[in-house]
Scaffold this motif. Sequence first.
Motif, mmCIF file in Angstrom:
data_model
loop_
_atom_site.group_PDB
_atom_site.id
_atom_site.type_symbol
_atom_site.label_atom_id
_atom_site.label_comp_id
_atom_site.label_asym_id
_atom_site.label_seq_id
_atom_site.Cartn_x
_atom_site.Cartn_y
_atom_site.Cartn_z
ATOM 1 N N UNK A 246 50.828 18.572 54.509
ATOM 2 C CA UNK A 246 50.512 19.990 54.338
ATOM 3 C C UNK A 246 49.490 20.179 53.215
ATOM 4 N N UNK A 247 49.703 19.469 52.112
ATOM 5 C CA UNK A 247 48.788 19.575 50.974
ATOM 6 C C UNK A 247 47.393 19.115 51.367
ATOM 7 N N UNK A 248 47.316 18.004 52.106
ATOM 8 C CA UNK A 248 46.013 17.490 52.559
ATOM 9 C C UNK A 248 45.319 18.507 53.467
ATOM 10 N N UNK A 249 46.065 19.104 54.389
ATOM 11 C CA UNK A 249 45.472 20.115 55.275
ATOM 12 C C UNK A 249 44.946 21.296 54.473
ATOM 13 N N UNK A 250 45.712 21.748 53.508
ATOM 14 C CA UNK A 250 45.296 22.877 52.679
ATOM 15 C C UNK A 250 44.026 22.536 51.911
ATOM 16 N N UNK A 251 44.002 21.386 51.255
ATOM 17 C CA UNK A 251 42.826 20.975 50.479
ATOM 18 C C UNK A 251 41.598 20.781 51.368
ATOM 19 N N UNK A 252 41.802 20.320 52.589
ATOM 20 C CA UNK A 252 40.663 20.041 53.473
ATOM 21 C C UNK A 252 39.941 21.307 53.916
ATOM 22 N N UNK A 253 40.537 22.456 53.670
ATOM 23 C CA UNK A 253 39.865 23.707 54.036
ATOM 24 C C UNK A 253 38.773 24.085 53.040
ATOM 25 N N UNK A 254 38.804 23.462 51.839
ATOM 26 C CA UNK A 254 37.762 23.788 50.861
ATOM 27 C C UNK A 254 37.180 22.563 50.160
ATOM 28 N N UNK A 255 37.554 21.354 50.601
ATOM 29 C CA UNK A 255 36.999 20.119 50.047
ATOM 30 C C UNK A 255 36.455 19.291 51.206
ATOM 31 N N UNK A 256 35.241 18.757 51.055
ATOM 32 C CA UNK A 256 34.629 17.999 52.139
ATOM 33 C C UNK A 256 35.135 16.571 52.250
ATOM 34 N N UNK A 257 35.319 15.893 51.129
ATOM 35 C CA UNK A 257 35.716 14.484 51.151
ATOM 36 C C UNK A 257 37.169 14.360 50.732
ATOM 37 N N UNK A 258 38.051 14.110 51.686
ATOM 38 C CA UNK A 258 39.481 14.068 51.395
ATOM 39 C C UNK A 258 40.133 12.918 52.146
#
Length: 168
Positions: free
Chosen positions: A55-67
């Motif tokens: 869930x955290x990765x999905x959330x961060x991927x909405x505003x970070x390009x390299x994850x």
Amino acid sequence: IIQNFDVIKKKSVLIIGEIIIDKYITTEAIGKSGKEPMLVVKPLNEIKSLGGAGYIANLCSTFVNNIKIISFLGKENSEKGFVLKNLNKNIKHNFLLKSNSPTIHKLRYLDDYKKTKIIGVYDLNDDQISPSEEKSFYNLLKNNINKFDLLVIADYGHGVMTEKIRKL
């Protein structure tokens, strides 16, 4: 705010922690059982979603390009297909397998009227990862940590974050 998002967008983020599959069943109270002193409910709706570090990765991927996410799935009932289907496509991933363990499932029954949890039924193995699993995890982290600007650690207390991993 937009300028700050432009700066954040360019950062690279590594997320480590447990993948959890959350399942919620909303219920309606029917009453009390005639034979035993317990509440009786009728299921109304079922929601299954990716939780934990996913869930955290999905959330961060909405505003970070390299994850990237590094996590464990259970060796038994890994649900890898569900995890990959529900992990945003721009997230790179490495999944290790925890032996004698399912991927963590947290089932919660909710009262639909009050929107409160009635009971939780968890399918998990809280034992620490084995020494060989720890070594693989440690090496994977060591080879990746310096490639990222930010590290997000999601420790839900289910045996993945050993003392050696925490020290790293």
